[in-house]
Write an enzyme that holds these catalytic residues in place. Structure first.
Site, PDB file in Angstrom:
ATOM      1  N   ASP A  12     -53.371 -61.303 -27.234  1.00 37.55           N
ATOM      2  CA  ASP A  12     -53.917 -62.426 -26.461  1.00 37.55           C
ATOM      3  C   ASP A  12     -53.039 -63.674 -26.507  1.00 37.55           C
ATOM      4  OD1 ASP A  12     -56.093 -60.803 -25.885  1.00 37.55           O
ATOM      5  OD2 ASP A  12     -57.207 -61.506 -27.638  1.00 37.55           O
ATOM      6  N   LYS A  15     -49.627 -63.085 -22.699  1.00 36.70           N
ATOM      7  CA  LYS A  15     -48.596 -62.203 -22.121  1.00 36.70           C
ATOM      8  C   LYS A  15     -48.797 -62.029 -20.618  1.00 36.70           C
ATOM      9  CE  LYS A  15     -49.915 -58.900 -24.945  1.00 36.70           C
ATOM     10  NZ  LYS A  15     -50.925 -59.620 -25.755  1.00 36.70           N
ATOM     11  N   GLY A  39     -56.553 -56.848 -22.420  1.00 36.88           N
ATOM     12  CA  GLY A  39     -57.106 -57.674 -21.345  1.00 36.88           C
ATOM     13  C   GLY A  39     -56.092 -58.767 -21.077  1.00 36.88           C
ATOM     14  N   HIS A  40     -55.410 -58.684 -19.947  1.00 42.00           N
ATOM     15  CA  HIS A  40     -54.353 -59.639 -19.619  1.00 42.00           C
ATOM     16  C   HIS A  40     -54.795 -60.483 -18.432  1.00 42.00           C
ATOM     17  CE1 HIS A  40     -51.242 -56.684 -21.541  1.00 42.00           C
ATOM     18  NE2 HIS A  40     -52.140 -57.128 -22.382  1.00 42.00           N
ATOM     19  N   GLN A 223     -51.434 -55.783 -26.774  1.00 39.31           N
ATOM     20  CA  GLN A 223     -51.724 -56.146 -28.168  1.00 39.31           C
ATOM     21  C   GLN A 223     -50.591 -57.026 -28.725  1.00 39.31           C
ATOM     22  OE1 GLN A 223     -52.337 -52.402 -27.485  1.00 39.31           O
ATOM     23  NE2 GLN A 223     -54.158 -53.369 -26.676  1.00 39.31           N
TER      24      GLN A 223
HETATM   25  P1  GDP Z   1     -52.813 -61.556 -23.151  1.00 44.87           P
HETATM   26  O1  GDP Z   1     -53.692 -60.482 -23.642  1.00 44.87           O
HETATM   27  O2  GDP Z   1     -51.650 -61.812 -24.091  1.00 44.87           O
HETATM   28  O3  GDP Z   1     -52.360 -61.372 -21.743  1.00 44.87           O
HETATM   29  O4  GDP Z   1     -53.684 -62.905 -23.189  1.00 44.87           O
HETATM   30  P2  GDP Z   1     -55.183 -63.073 -22.610  1.00 44.87           P
HETATM   31  O5  GDP Z   1     -55.114 -63.120 -21.144  1.00 44.87           O
HETATM   32  O6  GDP Z   1     -56.090 -62.098 -23.245  1.00 44.87           O
HETATM   33  O7  GDP Z   1     -55.566 -64.479 -23.235  1.00 44.87           O
HETATM   34  C1  GDP Z   1     -54.862 -65.642 -22.932  1.00 44.87           C
HETATM   35  C2  GDP Z   1     -55.816 -66.665 -22.311  1.00 44.87           C
HETATM   36  O8  GDP Z   1     -55.207 -67.927 -22.283  1.00 44.87           O
HETATM   37  C3  GDP Z   1     -56.165 -66.354 -20.856  1.00 44.87           C
HETATM   38  O9  GDP Z   1     -57.479 -66.772 -20.616  1.00 44.87           O
HETATM   39  C4  GDP Z   1     -55.176 -67.197 -20.059  1.00 44.87           C
HETATM   40  O10 GDP Z   1     -55.665 -67.570 -18.771  1.00 44.87           O
HETATM   41  C5  GDP Z   1     -55.059 -68.404 -20.948  1.00 44.87           C
HETATM   42  N1  GDP Z   1     -53.753 -69.075 -20.929  1.00 44.87           N
HETATM   43  C6  GDP Z   1     -52.512 -68.532 -20.829  1.00 44.87           C
HETATM   44  N2  GDP Z   1     -51.569 -69.485 -20.966  1.00 44.87           N
HETATM   45  C7  GDP Z   1     -52.218 -70.653 -21.176  1.00 44.87           C
HETATM   46  C8  GDP Z   1     -51.799 -71.987 -21.441  1.00 44.87           C
HETATM   47  O11 GDP Z   1     -50.620 -72.313 -21.538  1.00 44.87           O
HETATM   48  N3  GDP Z   1     -52.784 -72.919 -21.618  1.00 44.87           N
HETATM   49  C9  GDP Z   1     -54.110 -72.614 -21.536  1.00 44.87           C
HETATM   50  N4  GDP Z   1     -54.979 -73.583 -21.734  1.00 44.87           N
HETATM   51  N5  GDP Z   1     -54.542 -71.366 -21.308  1.00 44.87           N
HETATM   52  C10 GDP Z   1     -53.613 -70.394 -21.138  1.00 44.87           C
HETATM   53  P1  IMO Z   2     -54.164 -57.694 -25.484  1.00 44.53           P
HETATM   54  O1  IMO Z   2     -53.174 -56.747 -24.842  1.00 44.53           O
HETATM   55  C1  IMO Z   2     -56.492 -58.733 -29.026  1.00 44.53           C
HETATM   56  C2  IMO Z   2     -57.902 -55.406 -31.502  1.00 44.53           C
HETATM   57  C3  IMO Z   2     -59.388 -55.148 -31.578  1.00 44.53           C
HETATM   58  C4  IMO Z   2     -59.476 -54.594 -32.997  1.00 44.53           C
HETATM   59  C5  IMO Z   2     -58.201 -53.783 -33.139  1.00 44.53           C
HETATM   60  C6  IMO Z   2     -58.371 -52.286 -32.897  1.00 44.53           C
HETATM   61  O2  IMO Z   2     -55.125 -58.309 -24.563  1.00 44.53           O
HETATM   62  O3  IMO Z   2     -53.415 -58.658 -26.363  1.00 44.53           O
HETATM   63  P2  IMO Z   2     -58.768 -50.836 -30.707  1.00 44.53           P
HETATM   64  O4  IMO Z   2     -59.848 -50.881 -29.677  1.00 44.53           O
HETATM   65  O5  IMO Z   2     -57.390 -51.064 -30.162  1.00 44.53           O
HETATM   66  O6  IMO Z   2     -58.824 -49.604 -31.561  1.00 44.53           O
HETATM   67  O7  IMO Z   2     -59.104 -52.058 -31.688  1.00 44.53           O
HETATM   68  O8  IMO Z   2     -57.304 -54.310 -32.194  1.00 44.53           O
HETATM   69  N1  IMO Z   2     -57.328 -55.429 -30.144  1.00 44.53           N
HETATM   70  C7  IMO Z   2     -56.924 -56.541 -29.510  1.00 44.53           C
HETATM   71  N2  IMO Z   2     -57.007 -57.831 -29.884  1.00 44.53           N
HETATM   72  N3  IMO Z   2     -55.893 -58.402 -27.856  1.00 44.53           N
HETATM   73  C8  IMO Z   2     -55.769 -57.106 -27.484  1.00 44.53           C
HETATM   74  O9  IMO Z   2     -55.044 -56.725 -26.432  1.00 44.53           O
HETATM   75  C9  IMO Z   2     -56.340 -56.111 -28.310  1.00 44.53           C
HETATM   76  N4  IMO Z   2     -56.423 -54.759 -28.232  1.00 44.53           N
HETATM   77  C10 IMO Z   2     -57.008 -54.364 -29.353  1.00 44.53           C
HETATM   78  O10 IMO Z   2     -60.119 -56.327 -31.421  1.00 44.53           O
HETATM   79  O11 IMO Z   2     -59.413 -55.648 -33.924  1.00 44.53           O
HETATM   80 MG    MG Z   3     -55.728 -60.168 -24.012  1.00 46.31          MG
END
Ligand code: GDP
Ligand code: IMO
Ligand code: MG
Length: 423
Positions: A12, A15, A39-40, A223
């Site tokens: 998270d 990315k 979840g991206h 991840q």
């Molecule tokens: P990922 O799994 O690495 O793709 O990250 P996620 O999408 O799960 O979580 C990142 C969250 O931060 C999302 O809700 C994005 O919309 C938000 N986000 C990304 N870059 C920024 C930033 O520079 N500032 C803020 N405030 N939010 C951001």
């Molecule tokens: P992105 O790509 C954050 C965490 C779960 C749990 C552990 C194992 O959005 O960064 P699993 O279901 O993979 O067996 O769970 O890994 N986890 C993540 N945490 N971002 C993710 O993906 C994750 N994918 C799995 O919360 O702790």
């Molecule tokens: Mg994510």
């Protein structure tokens, strides 16, 4: 030059946003591991998209997205994602999306097994419950079903029968759970095969041919480094190699053709699920930063745990991934803080740890050696050039750069596409 985006914390990191931006200048984006545990989030204009299996570059219809062999695919979830994107106006042709014939399939019994195993564990992992661990276990255990098997009724039948012979016994005898009906799963999964057939191909040959034709490829990690099954905070990890090695084994593209590695980090740290988190905030400050950063899981909606930037972790991630550049995301969330802290070492039983310790006791019981820096009052969200960032924000960025030992190239200051500084 091809390049990889790899998460350098616990996932998270942002990315999705970074990949959406970087994909403008590449031809192909490929996911190399994980499944719909990921979840991206990508925000374009006033629209928000959350991708679980489909690469985050899909919003650029002239480009190609690939789901590599290292990914585990829940075909039901994938079809839902494809249909949702079609509804939102994307063509989703087989020129736009390609799926590896060797990617393993998440079966209904994997999802249920994931949840049942968690209920039996004393030390819960807090998985996403998507069947990821059991699916990868079957892959390594040579029991798995691949995407190409969904296109061959004879092979699917034999493999599914073998699986149910073993698994139904386990469900019944170990978990006192209902068993699975062969016919129902067989029919359902053959239908998924028919629906996905046009996308399924040998993506390793496709990608290598593209490299030979001088096409640019972006490898999308899911991840993060500390969820990697080999290098993370085991056993509180996921079941794949989210670090750099996963690129080769998960796509069939050799290391000689990979190029740059961009390590993505948040300007602080978050984690979803269980496991050690040395720099985690106390409850009160956790609530404040969670609200400011909207730190709720993109897949499960669970509140994310938040903490200070941990240079011990990120330095290790930079080393094992061979990071060439650092992207610091969500700097804006730290706007307005009086002071900031950065973890530079851990202390446990009188010993100082400057490198990431793999011992769970050290990780969960250590004291943190922090450096304190002055915060900034101004908003960073309007900055588009490095010089437009407040002085103390630049000092913070440069301190992280020094501690991690990798040049900071991208600084994200908001969730929207244009809210980024390229240095
Ligand atoms: P990922 O799994 O690495 O793709 O990250 P996620 O999408 O799960 O979580 C990142 C969250 O931060 C999302 O809700 C994005 O919309 C938000 N986000 C990304 N870059 C920024 C930033 O520079 N500032 C803020 N405030 N939010 C951001
Ligand atoms: P992105 O790509 C954050 C965490 C779960 C749990 C552990 C194992 O959005 O960064 P699993 O279901 O993979 O067996 O769970 O890994 N986890 C993540 N945490 N971002 C993710 O993906 C994750 N994918 C799995 O919360 O702790
Ligand atoms: Mg994510």
């Amino acid at each position: 030059m091809n390049f990889v985006v790899v998460g350098a914390q616990w996932g998270d990191e942002g990315k999705g946003k970074l990949i959406d931006i970087l994909s403008e200048n590449v031809d192909i984006t490929v996911r190399y591991q994980g499944g719909n545990n990921a979840g991206h989030t990508v925000i374009v204009g006033d629209k928000e998209y959350i991708f679980h299996l489909i690469p985050s570059a899909i919003l650029r219809p002239s480009k190609t997205c690939v789901i590599g062999n290292g990914v585990v695919i829940d075909p039901k979830a994938l079809l839902e994602e494809i249909n949702e994107l079609k509804k939102r106006g994307l063509p989703m042709t087989n020129r736009q999306l390609k799926i590896s014939c060797n990617a393993h399939v998440v079966m209904p019994y994997h999802r249920v097994m994931d949840q049942l195993r968690e209920t039996k564990r004393e030390n819960k992992i807090g998985t996403t419950g998507r069947g990821i661990g059991p699916c990868y276990s079957d892959k390594i255990g040579r029991m798995g079903i691949r995407m190409i098997d969904l296109l061959n009724p004879g092979v699917l039948k034999a493999k599914l029968q073998d699986n149910l012979n073993e698994k139904n016994d386990i469900f019944k005898k170990v978990y006192s759970h209902q068993t699975y009906d062969f016919k129902k799963i067989y029919t359902e999964y053959l239908a998924y095969g028919r629906k996905l057939k046009s996308y399924i191909c040998d993506t390793s040959l496709y990608l290598n041919d593209a490299v030979d034709r001088k096409k640019k490829i972006l490898f999308e990690g899911a991840q993060g480094t500390f969820l990697d099954v080999d290098f993370g905070t085991y056993p509180f990890v996921t079941s794949s190699n989210s670090t750099i090695g996963g690129v080769c084994s998960g796509t069939g593209v050799p290391p000689t053709k990979i190029g740059q590695v961009i390590a993505a980090v948040k300007a602080y740290t978050t984690r979803v699920g269980e496991g050690p988190f040395p720099t985690e905030f106390d409850e009160k400050f956790n609530d404040i930063i969670r609200a400011k950063g909207h730190e709720f899981g993109s897949t499960t909606g669970r509140p994310r745990r938040c903490g200070w930037f941990d240079a011990v972790l990120v330095r290790y991630a930079a080393i094992i991934n061979g990071a060439s550049e650092l992207a610091i995301m969500k700097l804006d969330v730290l706007d307005g803080l009086e002071t900031l802290k950065i973890a530079v070492a851990y202390k446990y039983k009188g010993k100082i740890y400057k490198d990431f310790p793999h011992d769970l006791d050290v990780l969960s019981k250590c004291e943190i050696v922090y450096e304190t820096m002055k915060g900034w009052k101004e908003s960073t969200r309007e900055a588009r050039k490095y010089s437009q960032l407040p002085l103390n924000a630049r000092r913070y960025v440069e301190r992280l750069e020094k501690l991690v030992g990798v040049r900071v190239k991208y600084i994200s200051v908001g969730s929207k596409r244009d809210e980024i500084v390229v240095r």
